[in-house]
Design a protein around this motif. Structure first.
Motif: not given
Length: 631
Positions: A145, A152-154, A168, A171-174, A194-195, A413
């Motif tokens: 985390q 990450s993409r967020r 979370l 951030f709100l991740p894609s 991350w994703g 999130a």
């Protein structure tokens, strides 16, 4: 610094690689691209703003301190670079304890809340080719985390990064969204790590970032295959009968096949962290890359697939999940049953299942909607986020009923995503915390067009058109190349009876702008239609189609306009072409069916009726029509 407190990134960077690797020189980060001042990627535009785009990950303790009303920054930071406090809290106490009691490691370790002392490890039994984690209560991967905040993409939900708070909560991740990831989950756009890692079997088995990377230098702990040999015994995996390549070459490196590279920022090669097995058999079908032909550039995907089949005739690597995701993205209703299977398949990664749920609106039917609703209370926050996005298919009253419990979710999130999906439902506003959190999250991005547009839409839903117009006009000043902002403003003006003002804004955008967004040609074409300027409208709508060939709506509107101008043959021909790319688009299918029936083209009518019935399987009128056409 272009004004007090606001910094813009010039389009040049220093290549820090050794000279023998081509480094130690300046390079342009957009080589070969023409980026005039109005382009969103021009160095003076918001997307090149250091305060908003770069600083939180590249500095420590950063606060943007963006003033929405003044459109200004008063950014502060503890350190201009990444330092200990970027990942650890309690650093001051930790440092003092080290000075006062240098031998008492437990004391100064414990001061760092995010210091992870191992209570287990990976163990490989003599008869096992791969190690597994052995510990008191399984592996706690809390440090992921911390890494995710930057890797990450967020979208940010707060100002800056606090390593003491969960990912979370900030951030709100894609998810594995189209244009970010290929349908098989491989990295496509700049999505960081991350994703990708969330999809991997290694993540599900308890592997963490610092099992492979030094947590301070971030470099890998061992060179070559020695890194993988920590868990995977070389006598099984580092052999010719596994990798099928002559010993000693790069092709025998585990990462060459299982972590293929993709280059970003001109020179930065980054490896995919989903650790997939190459699937060249899918590449021609869904357009995903594979490591085989990336290396063997003179060979085809078919050659690679046949070669792998010859090497591993008993391979079980035949999962079709990627094809299902690909078809669902394209709105193919025949993927419904398979998408439902992915959603329910607990052997799949959480992020892949969450992505599958988020695709439900593309091919929704009662079973998929029910599955998404059943997932709203899932223990995994990503699953709840995917399910929330699927609820867009419900009318406002049912959407409120489904999402009301999530406005009080334990994860920020999730609460914010639920609030966003209920902006148009006034009765939801009694949950003040969630909507206040959503507004605060939106304010973190109002230095760019997307954030201002979110606010403008909030005001529209609330009925405050004056405030909405103010936000839309702010977009024209601070992010003029953000096309959705201009279109939002022109639609607001048009609905308010200011048609001519709306028209003039669009006309100016397409005639004076550079690198005009296709959506502006489309909007201007519609404005010309309303003015009765048919030929001119067709020219603009055609430009939109040519600039965005994957947009089914643009194609449909253009072909309807073409037909209305008496060019029915051209429209009919265009429909057949468009349906090859958008086979299951309801608007195109209905239009094609209508024209085919008028022309008594039974074969084409039957084809379109059949595809429409796949989209709407319970439509009795279509069933009867097909029976009649088949006679």
């Amino acid at each position: 610094e272009v004004e007090v407190g606001r910094f813009q990134v010039i389009p040049f960077a220093w290549d820090s690689r050794p000279e023998e690797e081509g480094g130690q020189g300046w390079f342009h980060i957009y080589p070969g691209e023409t980026l005039p001042p109005g382009d969103r990627l021009h160095w003076q535009q918001p997307l090149q703003n250091w305060n908003g785009m770069c600083a939180d990950c590249h500095s420590t303790g950063l606060k943007r301190n963006y003033d929405h009303d003044l459109n200004s920054f008063k950014t502060t930071f503890d350190s201009i670079n990444v330092s200990c406090s970027s990942c650890h809290i309690g650093a001051e106490v930790h440092a003092q304890n080290r000075i006062e009691a240098p031998e008492e490691k437990d004391i100064w370790h414990d001061a760092l809340v995010n210091y992870s002392r191992k209570k287990g490890g990976f163990v490989r039994l003599a008869d096992q080719p791969t190690a597994s984690y052995a510990g008191e209560k399984g592996r706690n991967q809390a440090e992921i985390q911390i890494c995710a905040a930057c890797h990450s993409r967020r979208a940010p939900l707060s100002d800056g990064i606090d390593p003491g708070h969960d990912f979370l909560e900030q951030f709100l991740p894609s998810l594995l969204d189209n244009n970010l990831y290929f349908a098989d989950g491989q990295i496509e756009d700049e999505v960081y790590v991350w994703g990708s890692f969330q999809q991997s079997k290694m993540f599900r088995k308890g592997v963490s970032c610092y099992d492979c990377h030094d947590s301070h230098s971030l470099k890998v702990k061992f060179d070559g295959n020695d890194l993988c040999a920590q868990c995977h015994v070389p006598s099984v995996f580092d052999k010719v009968n596994h990798h099928k390549h002559p010993s000693g070459g790069k092709a025998t490196n585990c990462v060459s096949c299982h972590m293929p590279e993709r280059t970003y920022m001109v020179i930065d090669k980054r490896r995919d962290h989903s650790f997939k097995v190459p699937r060249p058999d899918l590449s021609d079908t869904i357009g995903s890359p594979n490591a085989c032909v990336t290396c063997h550039e003179d060979k085809t995907n078919n050659w690679a697939a046949k070669t792998l089949k010859g090497w591993f005739p008993d391979s079980k690597q035949n999962d079709q999940t990627a094809v299902i995701i690909y078809q669902a993205r394209r709105g193919n209703p025949t993927a419904r049953a398979d998408l439902l299977r992915i959603i329910k398949d607990e052997s799949q990664s959480v992020i892949k299942r969450a992505t599958a749920i988020s695709l439900v609106p593309r091919i929704a039917d009662s079973s998929l909607i029910a599955a998404a609703q059943n997932t709203l209370q899932h223990k995994e926050p990503l699953m709840r986020i995917g399910a929330i996005r699927a609820m867009v298919v419900l009318p406002p009253d049912l959407r409120l009923q489904a999402l009301k419990p999530l406005l009080d979710d334990r994860v920020k999130a999730v609460r914010i995503e639920a609030a966003r999906q209920l902006l148009d439902v006034q009765d939801a506003r009694v949950f003040e915390q969630a909507f206040q959190e959503l507004r605060y999250a939106d304010l973190q991005s109002t230095w760019r067009g997307e954030g201002r547009m979110n606010l403008a839409m909030r005001y529209e839903f609330a009925g405050d058109m004056s405030a909405a117009e103010k936000e839309y006009r702010a977009i024209l000043k601070l992010d003029p190349a953000f096309a959705p902002g201009l279109i939002g403003l022109t639609e607001l003006l048009r609905r308010g009876g200011r048609e001519q003002e709306s028209f003039e804004l669009l006309k100016k955008a397409v005639t004076e702008g550079s690198n005009v967004d296709p959506s502006l040609h489309h909007a201007y074409g519609l404005a010309l239609v309303r003015k009765g300027e048919g030929e001119a409208s067709i020219n603009e709508l055609r430009k939109a189609v040519r600039g965005a060939r994957d947009n089914a709506r643009f194609a449909y509107v253009y072909l309807v306009a073409l037909n209305s101008q008496g060019k029915s043959n051209a429209a009919y021909k265009g429909l057949k072409s468009a349906l090859r790319s958008h086979r299951y688009d309801p608007d195109l299918l209905n239009f094609a069916l209508s024209l085919a029936l008028k022309r008594q083209d039974i074969e084409f009518a039957l084809q379109n009726a059949k595809n429409l019935l796949a989209v709407h399987p319970n439509n009795q009128d279509l069933t009867r029509l097909m029976q009649k056409l088949s006679q």
